[in-house]
Design an enzyme around this catalytic site. Structure first.
Site, PDB file in Angstrom:
ATOM      1  N   TYR A  66      -1.144 -77.615  10.332  1.00 25.67           N
ATOM      2  CA  TYR A  66      -0.244 -77.320   9.031  1.00 25.67           C
ATOM      3  C   TYR A  66      -1.935 -77.506   8.887  1.00 25.67           C
ATOM      4  O   TYR A  66      -3.204 -77.927   9.528  1.00 25.67           O
ATOM      5  CB  TYR A  66       0.354 -78.202   8.335  1.00 25.67           C
ATOM      6  CG  TYR A  66       1.542 -77.730   8.535  1.00 25.67           C
ATOM      7  CD1 TYR A  66       2.333 -76.666   8.021  1.00 25.67           C
ATOM      8  CD2 TYR A  66       2.495 -77.822   9.654  1.00 25.67           C
ATOM      9  CE1 TYR A  66       3.852 -76.010   8.352  1.00 25.67           C
ATOM     10  CE2 TYR A  66       3.482 -77.502  10.115  1.00 25.67           C
ATOM     11  CZ  TYR A  66       4.533 -76.656   9.065  1.00 25.67           C
ATOM     12  OH  TYR A  66       5.759 -76.508   9.543  1.00 25.67           O
ATOM     13  N   HIS A  67      -2.092 -76.555   6.643  1.00 26.87           N
ATOM     14  CA  HIS A  67      -3.420 -77.161   6.276  1.00 26.87           C
ATOM     15  C   HIS A  67      -3.719 -78.216   6.167  1.00 26.87           C
ATOM     16  O   HIS A  67      -3.047 -79.129   6.440  1.00 26.87           O
ATOM     17  CB  HIS A  67      -3.008 -75.729   4.733  1.00 26.87           C
ATOM     18  CG  HIS A  67      -2.434 -76.803   4.213  1.00 26.87           C
ATOM     19  ND1 HIS A  67      -1.101 -76.430   4.005  1.00 26.87           N
ATOM     20  CD2 HIS A  67      -2.035 -77.351   3.434  1.00 26.87           C
ATOM     21  CE1 HIS A  67      -0.075 -76.794   4.186  1.00 26.87           C
ATOM     22  NE2 HIS A  67      -0.593 -77.273   2.996  1.00 26.87           N
ATOM     23  N   GLY A  68      -5.517 -78.324   6.353  1.00 28.19           N
ATOM     24  CA  GLY A  68      -5.687 -79.764   6.005  1.00 28.19           C
ATOM     25  C   GLY A  68      -6.169 -80.767   6.871  1.00 28.19           C
ATOM     26  O   GLY A  68      -6.800 -81.404   6.490  1.00 28.19           O
TER      27      GLY A  68
ATOM     28  N   GLY B 173      -2.339 -82.144   6.660  1.00 29.82           N
ATOM     29  CA  GLY B 173      -3.081 -82.831   5.755  1.00 29.82           C
ATOM     30  C   GLY B 173      -3.393 -84.401   6.427  1.00 29.82           C
ATOM     31  O   GLY B 173      -5.003 -85.215   6.397  1.00 29.82           O
TER      32      GLY B 173
END
Length: 217
Positions: free
Chosen positions: A99-101, A127
């Site tokens: 996922y993002h981050g 994250g």
């Protein structure tokens, strides 16, 4: 053709169930992997400056930074993707979900293996920071915003800072992507509660000492 394989994997795993044109044209994670394939091929034949330029172009277009030296398996699904960073010596297996981050980063400035090795069928939540030359075993799940600096066993879920299995869990099957088996699990909250209890005990001890009469001289 790899683009079709990636698109099929995205359509199978994304609950939004995008159409084929939407998947191929609008998913930055797919584009980032294809840019990386070109950059990595150039890196392997020694055209490292050109490889870095292609990688930089891919980052500019997708918001996902993958060093051309990183090794990536098949059907990597980077969902949303903005802010993902994958370091030079990182290795990623097949059917991984990121996922993002997320950062697959290093802890050392020394040459050599500095970045994580991610097994097959791993999910890394938004994250999360996976740092150092550690190994994340097949089927493991890393919770959102976790900081991982030690090996993660296969099929294990880890959450929190530092990352560890949720309280009462023995690496049970998680919610896909975020590594949380129970919404009540809160490793950081548990640590704060322990600190509050310790502080209360110290205050009680100080109050008890203050109530004691001073020794006569």
């Amino acid at each position: 053709m790899e683009a079709i394989e990636l698109a099929r994997a995205i359509r199978n795993r994304d609950p939004a169930r995008p159409s084929w044109p939407e998947t191929i044209l609008c998913y930055a994670g797919l584009h980032a992997v294809l840019w990386h394939r070109l950059a990595h091929a150039l890196w392997r034949i020694g055209l490292r400056g050109l490889a870095r330029f292609v990688s930089h172009l891919g980052r500019f277009l997708t918001g996902i930074e993958i060093h051309p030296g990183a090794r990536i398996g098949r059907r990597l699904f980077i969902d949303h993707g903005m802010g993902v960073v994958i370091g030079e010596t990182a290795e990623i297996g097949d059917d991984v979900l990121i996922y993002h981050g997320v950062t697959l980063g290093g802890l050392s400035g020394q040459p050599g293996k500095r970045h994580p090795t991610i097994g097959n069928n791993v999910a890394i939540g938004a994250g999360a920071q996976v740092l150092g030359p550690i190994t994340v075993g097949d089927g493991a799940r890393i919770g959102a915003n976790a900081v991982v600096t030690k090996d993660v066993p296969p099929n294990c879920t880890v959450v929190g800072i530092p990352a560890r299995p949720p309280a009462g869990s023995t690496c049970s099957d998680p919610t896909v992507g975020y590594g949380i088996t129970d919404p009540e699990d809160d490793p950081v909250g548990e640590q704060l509660a322990a600190l509050r209890a310790e502080l209360a005990a110290l205050r009680a001890r100080v109050a008890e000492l203050e109530r004691q009469p001073e020794p006569t001289r």
